[in-house]
Design a protein around this motif. Structure first.
Motif, short mmCIF file in Angstrom:
data_model
loop_
_atom_site.label_atom_id
_atom_site.label_comp_id
_atom_site.label_asym_id
_atom_site.label_seq_id
_atom_site.Cartn_x
_atom_site.Cartn_y
_atom_site.Cartn_z
N TYR A 68 0.80 -1.23 0.00
CA TYR A 68 0.00 0.00 0.00
C TYR A 68 0.84 1.28 0.00
O TYR A 68 0.54 2.22 -0.73
CB TYR A 68 -0.93 0.03 1.22
N VAL A 69 1.85 1.33 0.85
CA VAL A 69 2.67 2.53 0.98
C VAL A 69 3.55 2.69 -0.25
O VAL A 69 4.09 1.71 -0.77
CB VAL A 69 3.55 2.44 2.25
N THR A 70 3.72 3.92 -0.70
CA THR A 70 4.65 4.17 -1.81
C THR A 70 5.78 5.09 -1.35
O THR A 70 5.56 6.03 -0.59
CB THR A 70 3.94 4.80 -3.03
N VAL A 71 6.97 4.78 -1.84
CA VAL A 71 8.17 5.57 -1.59
C VAL A 71 8.92 5.66 -2.90
O VAL A 71 9.32 4.63 -3.45
CB VAL A 71 9.07 4.92 -0.52
N ASP A 72 9.10 6.86 -3.39
CA ASP A 72 9.81 7.05 -4.65
C ASP A 72 10.79 8.20 -4.51
O ASP A 72 10.49 9.22 -3.88
CB ASP A 72 8.83 7.38 -5.79
N TRP A 73 11.95 8.03 -5.11
CA TRP A 73 12.96 9.10 -5.14
C TRP A 73 12.57 10.09 -6.24
O TRP A 73 12.25 9.70 -7.35
CB TRP A 73 14.35 8.54 -5.41
N ASP A 74 12.60 11.37 -5.90
CA ASP A 74 12.30 12.44 -6.86
C ASP A 74 13.58 13.20 -7.14
O ASP A 74 14.01 14.01 -6.31
CB ASP A 74 11.23 13.36 -6.30
N PRO A 75 14.25 12.95 -8.28
CA PRO A 75 15.53 13.60 -8.56
C PRO A 75 15.40 15.12 -8.69
O PRO A 75 16.33 15.85 -8.35
CB PRO A 75 15.98 12.97 -9.88
N GLU A 76 14.26 15.59 -9.15
CA GLU A 76 14.06 17.04 -9.28
C GLU A 76 14.00 17.71 -7.90
O GLU A 76 14.54 18.78 -7.68
CB GLU A 76 12.78 17.32 -10.06
N TYR A 77 13.34 17.06 -6.98
CA TYR A 77 13.17 17.55 -5.61
C TYR A 77 14.38 17.18 -4.74
O TYR A 77 14.59 17.77 -3.69
CB TYR A 77 11.87 16.96 -5.05
#
Length: 152
Positions: free
Chosen positions: A6-15
């Motif tokens: 359910y939980v999502t974790v994603d790396w945001d290179p722009e942020y």
């Protein structure tokens, strides 16, 4: 490497940071609670567990120590130190009846110097629960009969 249901974790290179979304888990949690063992149920349902600004939110705790059991009857323990900017206390999680313990590294890093909790997810499974903890550079997965979480 996403395994959580359910939980999502994603790396945001722009942020240059992580996008973390526990909302789908929190929506499903009321239906999951009745299938979780007592200790896991209590920990997952703590009011401030996923409130990122709370003193008792797991986010930003620092991985401090993992103690693996020597005998089948012993508990697996994971200790998290408080983040000096957020927490007043650390957290000790003890897992009982462990049938799986896995630590996966995401990339080469000096992970012990600053390995912080991003989010976790506790799900029911036959004979107990699974607990997945997403850290900045690794992931911990434990399947067990039950767990206890002690702040202090």
């Amino acid at each position: 490497m996403q395994e959580m249901k359910y939980v999502t974790v994603d790396w945001d290179p722009e942020y240059s940071g992580f996008n973390i979304n526990p909302a789908p888990y929190l929506e499903a949690l009321p239906d999951l609670l009745t299938s979780l063992p007592p200790g896991a149920r209590g920990f997952a349902s703590e009011e401030t567990h996923y409130s990122f600004s709370s003193l008792r939110c797991v986010k930003d705790l620092q991985l401090a120590e993992i103690t693996t059991p020597v005998n089948k009857g012993d508990a697996l323990s994971i200790r998290f130190a408080p983040n000096e900017w957020k927490h007043e206390e650390g957290l000790l999680i003890r897992y009982f009846g462990v049938t799986r313990f896995q630590l996966d590294f995401k990339r080469e890093a000096d992970w012990m110097s600053d390995e912080a909790v991003l989010i976790d997810e506790i799900l029911p499974r036959d004979g107990g629960c699974s607990h997945e903890i997403e850290l900045t550079d690794s992931r911990i997965h434990v399947d067990c009969e039950d767990l206890t979480a002690i702040w202090g």
